[in-house]
Enzyme design. Structure first.
Site, PDB file in Angstrom:
ATOM      1  N   LYS A   1     -33.449 -18.696  23.300  1.00  0.00           N
ATOM      2  CA  LYS A   1     -33.775 -20.050  23.783  1.00  0.00           C
ATOM      3  C   LYS A   1     -32.686 -21.091  23.456  1.00  0.00           C
ATOM      4  O   LYS A   1     -31.640 -21.053  24.074  1.00  0.00           O
ATOM      5  CB  LYS A   1     -35.176 -20.433  23.303  1.00  0.00           C
ATOM      6  CG  LYS A   1     -36.182 -19.408  23.874  1.00  0.00           C
ATOM      7  CD  LYS A   1     -37.637 -19.713  23.720  1.00  0.00           C
ATOM      8  CE  LYS A   1     -38.446 -18.697  24.529  1.00  0.00           C
ATOM      9  NZ  LYS A   1     -39.384 -17.879  23.798  1.00  0.00           N
TER      10      LYS A   1
ATOM     11  N   ASP B   1     -38.543 -13.821  13.468  1.00  0.00           N
ATOM     12  CA  ASP B   1     -38.233 -14.032  14.879  1.00  0.00           C
ATOM     13  C   ASP B   1     -38.224 -15.532  15.127  1.00  0.00           C
ATOM     14  O   ASP B   1     -39.270 -16.166  15.232  1.00  0.00           O
ATOM     15  CB  ASP B   1     -39.280 -13.328  15.750  1.00  0.00           C
ATOM     16  CG  ASP B   1     -38.994 -13.521  17.243  1.00  0.00           C
ATOM     17  OD1 ASP B   1     -38.053 -14.267  17.579  1.00  0.00           O
ATOM     18  OD2 ASP B   1     -39.721 -12.930  18.060  1.00  0.00           O
TER      19      ASP B   1
ATOM     20  N   TYR C   1     -45.610 -13.245  19.581  1.00  0.00           N
ATOM     21  CA  TYR C   1     -44.945 -12.624  20.732  1.00  0.00           C
ATOM     22  C   TYR C   1     -43.484 -12.405  20.370  1.00  0.00           C
ATOM     23  O   TYR C   1     -42.827 -13.286  19.824  1.00  0.00           O
ATOM     24  CB  TYR C   1     -45.051 -13.528  21.962  1.00  0.00           C
ATOM     25  CG  TYR C   1     -44.346 -12.981  23.188  1.00  0.00           C
ATOM     26  CD1 TYR C   1     -44.834 -11.854  23.861  1.00  0.00           C
ATOM     27  CD2 TYR C   1     -43.182 -13.576  23.673  1.00  0.00           C
ATOM     28  CE1 TYR C   1     -44.187 -11.356  24.986  1.00  0.00           C
ATOM     29  CE2 TYR C   1     -42.532 -13.079  24.803  1.00  0.00           C
ATOM     30  CZ  TYR C   1     -43.038 -11.972  25.450  1.00  0.00           C
ATOM     31  OH  TYR C   1     -42.400 -11.475  26.562  1.00  0.00           O
TER      32      TYR C   1
END
Ligand SMILES: *Cc1c(COP(=O)(O)O)cnc(C)c1O
Length: 428
Positions: free
Chosen positions: A265, A237, A144
């Site tokens: 995050k 990522d 994702y």
């Protein structure tokens, strides 16, 4: 446990917000039941509006590595707030945070800040396409990378390597440039290079969005070689794994280096921050130094930077926390495994630093197809049995769990005890 206030709050939210939530996973659709509405957090715990307390293994889906209401982050944010929320003009804290990151990573000379992981990835891909002057990209099924158009893809029909939109609203013309490969399978990547003019390959080097599935070192090495051979860029990522799997994220546990890295995050310490970084040469293509456009009204705002800076400085000055975080993570999943075994249930687990994953599955999970074999029904039953016992796990078997420094050995022991009870329940 009584959830009356949350049940009422959810039906009220439903009237005004689609599905009652601002991000779909929060609705508990894959496990059923009502999501508890959270009133506040403190250290390792969150408290819902009915007054129930939970050990929080979700931590806002990753950012809160120091748990809730960390005093240093809180203080830094308050000081920033008192000087003004945002200016849309350069501030010192942006350079300071960029420097902290550049110092850590070999091969990263410059960083740009954005407001989310989605934005970081979207911008990194535009950068890769602009630098290589090619349109096609490769992504892996089960990884994702946020909700931007080019990345909301699923396997297309038949033998096509390019993807089909996985959501209405995404034009086919956009996803035809996104080629899909299988995680940990280099032949599937080779096929994409055979079929397309590839600008970049984007990967979660430690996948956390199909459950926790780390890439094999040999696979990453071959991926690097394939990108070099075809002069395509490799993007790691690390929105989730960054500052989570180790201080340097996946780059602290593998020797393979990407061309571009994205973060989110933890890098925002709980505030909305994303970032991407690369060598001077690559970053020089970005506007205003170069021609590739990318911008943001609130990007690098001083309040978000204050939270991120505080978190990163704390991590850098205590690198040994990863040892104790991963020890706790290992104890927890070993406990879960034993609890499962005690009732004859199969489970496979993974740990990378402060990240942990478990599948109700017989076989080791190497890719999304393997992950899909997990028993999601059993997971749902386990999830709600744990929730009832005050253990807040991610509400889908395709997510990753997180340990925070605020968690004590007692919290871990309690969670294992709860797992034994929950397992005994689910097999009854
Ligand atoms: C969470 C996540 C994103 C998206 O970040 P948002 O801040 O939710 O937009 C992108 N990539 C990975 C690997 C993620 O885990």
């Amino acid at each position: 446990m009584d959830y009356n206030k949350s049940i009422e709050a959810f039906s009220e939210a439903y009237k005004f917000i689609p599905g009652g939530v601002d991000s779909p996973v929060r609705a508990f659709n894959s496990v059923g039941g009502t999501p508890p509405f959270i009133a506040r957090g403190e250290g390792a715990y969150i408290y819902d509006i009915d007054g129930n307390r939970y050990i929080d293994y979700v931590q806002s889906w990753g950012p809160l590595i120091f748990g809730h209401c960390d005093k240093d982050i809180e203080q830094n944010v308050i000081e920033a707030v008192q000087k003004g929320l945002s200016f849309g003009a350069p501030t010192l804290s942006e350079t300071e945070l960029a420097k902290e990151i550049v110092e850590l990573f070999e091969g990263i000379d410059k960083v740009r800040f954005v407001n989310s992981g989605t934005e970081a990835v979207m911008s990194a891909i535009r950068l890769a396409r602009g630098v290589t002057q090619r349109d096609d990209i490769v992504k892996f099924t089960g990884c994702y990378h946020g909700h931007s158009d080019s990345l909301l893809v699923q396997a297309g029909s038949g033998l096509a390597t390019f993807g089909a939109p996985s959501s209405p609203g995404v034009p086919k013309d956009f996803t035809k440039h996104t080629y899909l490969a299988q995680y940990n399978n280099i032949e599937s990547v080779q096929k994409c290079f055979d079929d397309g003019e590839i600008a970049c390959v984007i990967i979660e080097p430690i996948a956390g969005n199909m459950g926790l599935v780390p890439a094999d070192e040999s696979f990453l090495r071959e991926l690097r070689a394939l990108c070099d051979k075809h002069k395509a860029l490799l993007i790691f990522d690390e929105v989730m794994s960054g500052f989570r799997a180790s201080l340097k994220g996946a780059q602290g546990v593998t020797n393979i280096k990407p061309d571009i890295t994205t973060w989110g995050k933890v890098i925002g310490g709980g505030m909305p921050v994303g970032a991407f970084g690369a060598s001077k040469k690559i970053m020089a293509y970005l506007s205003p130094e170069g021609p590739i456009y990318q911008a943001g009204t609130l990007s690098g705002n001083p309040v978000a930077m204050a939270a991120g800076l505080s978190a990163l400085k704390k991590l850098k000055s205590n690198p040994s926390i990863y040892v104790s975080l991963s020890k706790k993570a290992n104890t927890l999943v070993a406990g879960f495994e034993k609890a499962a075994a005690s009732v004859g249930v199969d489970m496979v687990t993974n740990v990378r630093g402060s990240m942990f994953g478990f599948f109700f599955s017989k076989k080791e999970v190497k890719n999304f197809e393997d992950a899909q074999q997990n028993d999601t029904k059993m997971f749902a039953t386990f999830h709600s049995a744990m929730l009832k016992r005050g253990v807040y796990l991610a509400c889908s078997s395709f997510e990753t769990g997180f340990i925070s420094t605020a968690m004590s050995d007692e919290d871990i022991e309690y969670s294992i005890k709860a797992a034994y009870e929950a397992m005994a329940n689910i097999t009854k």
